[in-house]
Design an enzyme around this catalytic site. Sequence first.
Site, short mmCIF file in Angstrom:
data_model
loop_
_atom_site.label_atom_id
_atom_site.label_comp_id
_atom_site.label_asym_id
_atom_site.label_seq_id
_atom_site.Cartn_x
_atom_site.Cartn_y
_atom_site.Cartn_z
N ASP A 28 -2.88 -13.28 11.25
CA ASP A 28 -2.58 -11.85 11.33
C ASP A 28 -1.13 -11.72 11.85
O ASP A 28 -0.82 -12.22 12.94
CB ASP A 28 -3.57 -11.20 12.30
N GLU A 78 19.63 -28.88 25.39
CA GLU A 78 18.65 -29.96 25.24
C GLU A 78 18.60 -30.38 23.77
O GLU A 78 17.67 -31.06 23.34
CB GLU A 78 17.28 -29.54 25.75
N CYS A 110 15.23 -25.92 29.25
CA CYS A 110 15.82 -24.58 29.12
C CYS A 110 16.53 -24.11 30.38
O CYS A 110 17.07 -23.00 30.41
CB CYS A 110 14.75 -23.57 28.74
N THR A 151 7.50 -20.11 17.41
CA THR A 151 8.36 -19.92 18.59
C THR A 151 9.62 -20.78 18.50
O THR A 151 10.21 -21.13 19.52
CB THR A 151 7.60 -20.21 19.92
N SER A 200 2.27 -25.45 29.50
CA SER A 200 3.65 -24.97 29.64
C SER A 200 3.67 -23.55 30.20
O SER A 200 4.53 -23.20 31.01
CB SER A 200 4.40 -25.06 28.32
N HIS A 232 13.38 -16.04 31.34
CA HIS A 232 13.47 -16.96 30.20
C HIS A 232 12.37 -16.55 29.20
O HIS A 232 11.23 -16.32 29.59
CB HIS A 232 13.25 -18.39 30.67
N LYS A 241 4.06 -11.70 30.76
CA LYS A 241 3.17 -12.54 31.58
C LYS A 241 3.84 -12.83 32.94
O LYS A 241 3.19 -12.80 33.99
CB LYS A 241 2.88 -13.87 30.88
N ASN A 271 13.15 -18.57 20.10
CA ASN A 271 13.51 -19.29 21.33
C ASN A 271 14.90 -19.93 21.14
O ASN A 271 15.17 -20.53 20.10
CB ASN A 271 12.47 -20.37 21.65
N SER A 303 11.21 -26.59 31.17
CA SER A 303 10.02 -27.43 31.25
C SER A 303 10.34 -28.78 31.85
O SER A 303 11.46 -29.29 31.76
CB SER A 303 9.44 -27.63 29.85
N1 CAA Z 1 -2.98 -9.30 17.29
C1 CAA Z 1 -2.36 -9.25 18.51
N2 CAA Z 1 -2.36 -10.25 19.40
C2 CAA Z 1 -2.98 -11.40 19.04
C3 CAA Z 1 -3.63 -11.53 17.80
C4 CAA Z 1 -3.61 -10.42 16.92
N3 CAA Z 1 -4.21 -10.48 15.71
N4 CAA Z 1 -4.17 -12.76 17.75
C5 CAA Z 1 -3.87 -13.37 18.91
N5 CAA Z 1 -3.14 -12.55 19.69
C6 CAA Z 1 -2.60 -12.81 21.02
C7 CAA Z 1 -3.50 -13.64 21.90
O1 CAA Z 1 -4.52 -12.84 22.52
C8 CAA Z 1 -2.50 -14.20 22.88
O2 CAA Z 1 -2.18 -13.23 23.85
P1 CAA Z 1 -2.29 -13.58 25.43
O3 CAA Z 1 -1.36 -14.78 25.63
O4 CAA Z 1 -1.78 -12.34 26.08
O5 CAA Z 1 -3.69 -13.94 25.69
C9 CAA Z 1 -1.25 -14.40 22.04
O6 CAA Z 1 -1.44 -13.61 20.84
C10 CAA Z 1 -1.02 -15.83 21.61
O7 CAA Z 1 -2.21 -16.28 21.04
P2 CAA Z 1 -2.75 -17.74 21.36
O8 CAA Z 1 -2.80 -17.95 22.83
O9 CAA Z 1 -3.99 -17.98 20.58
O10 CAA Z 1 -1.55 -18.57 20.72
P3 CAA Z 1 -1.47 -20.06 20.31
O11 CAA Z 1 -2.39 -20.91 21.09
O12 CAA Z 1 -1.57 -20.12 18.84
O13 CAA Z 1 0.05 -20.43 20.73
C11 CAA Z 1 1.62 -20.95 22.48
C12 CAA Z 1 0.72 -19.89 21.86
C13 CAA Z 1 0.72 -21.98 23.18
C14 CAA Z 1 2.54 -20.31 23.47
C15 CAA Z 1 2.42 -21.66 21.34
O14 CAA Z 1 3.19 -20.72 20.64
C16 CAA Z 1 3.32 -22.74 21.86
O15 CAA Z 1 2.90 -23.87 22.12
N6 CAA Z 1 4.66 -22.45 22.01
C17 CAA Z 1 5.64 -23.41 22.50
C18 CAA Z 1 5.55 -23.60 24.00
C19 CAA Z 1 6.07 -22.42 24.77
O16 CAA Z 1 6.83 -21.60 24.28
N7 CAA Z 1 5.67 -22.34 26.05
C20 CAA Z 1 6.15 -21.30 26.93
C21 CAA Z 1 6.30 -21.78 28.35
S1 CAA Z 1 7.32 -23.26 28.40
C22 CAA Z 1 8.92 -22.66 28.39
O17 CAA Z 1 9.15 -21.52 28.62
C23 CAA Z 1 10.01 -23.62 28.02
C24 CAA Z 1 10.35 -23.43 26.59
O18 CAA Z 1 11.22 -22.64 26.24
C25 CAA Z 1 9.60 -24.19 25.59
#
Ligand code: CAA
Length: 385
Positions: A28, A78, A110, A151, A200, A232, A241, A271, A303
Amino acid sequence: MIGISDLSLATGHHVLDLAQLAQANGTDPAKYRVGLGQDEMSVLAPDEDVVTLAASAALPLVQRHGTDRIRTLLVATESGVDQSKSVGVWVHRLLGLPSSVRTVELKQACYAGTAGLQAALGIVARDPRQQVLVVAADVARYDVDTAAEPTQGAGAVAMLVEADPALLAIDPVSGVHTADVDDFWRPNDHASAVVDGRLSVSAYLDALTGAWDDYRAQGGHGIEEFARFCYHQPFTRMATKAHRKLAQHTGAALDEALLEPTTRYNRRLGNSYTASLWAALASLLDDPTDLTGERIGLFSYGSGAVGELVTGVVRDGYRDHLRAEDNLRVLDERKPVDLATYRALHAAAGARGSEDHDVPVATSAPFRFAGVRNLARRYEGVAGA
Ligand code: CAA
């Protein structure tokens, strides 16, 4: 008083609308747009990399301020392209900086841009005649068909640090938090990052509360003294969050609506790792709301993991020094790619490694990666850019 006098943004030549990625993998589109808070991501042309991004971001600063007072260039990334030579040395040549400029690369995921800023503040404190050019630049890259794929992104922000700064005076106190966590990293033989997404997010939030507690213990200001926070933004929903976490941790009622102006650039860049926090700051300052005299909190997270809360006060007359139109143009002028083209660019990026090759002209940025000769990367200016 020392801080930031100028901020300039650069990004990749292409852009992918994340709705296309959602459609392709049966997601979606609201999950990306609302759930992650991302609309687009920048994609590099084959003749772009972190060197060309960093030099393109810094060029407008050199054009506006000259080079006479710059004695240090710090490039935080990085996405380095050599294990020994710093990205900054190529940037130094492309910008035509004097040989009397010391140049180095900084790395801690980062977070490194913030380390660059802190080093710059120290250098200027020792000799207030000097200016320091700090560039945060990165290409966020994950494997395709992973949760992290939407991302990705790319960007660079160049900052001029000096005494009596035009934009933001950085407060002397900051709060720091370091912990050894395997939440995200990139082994030397990997082109893409390895990430534990859930870990993360929690490591980020732990670093935020840890940095806040340290900030207060160091004598930092109370939460009620902050008008805005920039975080960030690995995806912009992460700022929400973080803000909620800080509200819960401090017991303060923090207005989430005030985050929106900090997310406009990053919703479109994706990102940009170490540049992301500074793109959030540029986005906030470029917003028409007058923030003169207001205190801003800037939370940096890298990270692995290091977090730091830096704070500063917006200077009188700051609006006269912004680059809002230029920053927006950098985003608006990207060339859209379809999913197949993005995937082909992703697969080809860096695939030739250090073998001899030429790279055809594609970017319209001022600088380009021209290829490799005798194991050495070659960079050049783009005529007419
Ligand atoms: N409509 C609206 N929202 C929806 C939706 C829909 N149809 N379906 C899902 N969502 C929402 C979920 O409810 C969730 O919201 P919450 O977090 O508020 O609960 C959000 O969308 C994301 O959904 P998921 O948790 O299911 O997402 P995912 O598991 O597929 O992936 C992630 C999310 C783990 C962050 C992934 O994108 C990822 O691994 N990203 C890279 C790591 C990252 O960015 N980490 C951030 C912290 S680390 C850091 O900051 C350093 C850096 O730069 C990497």
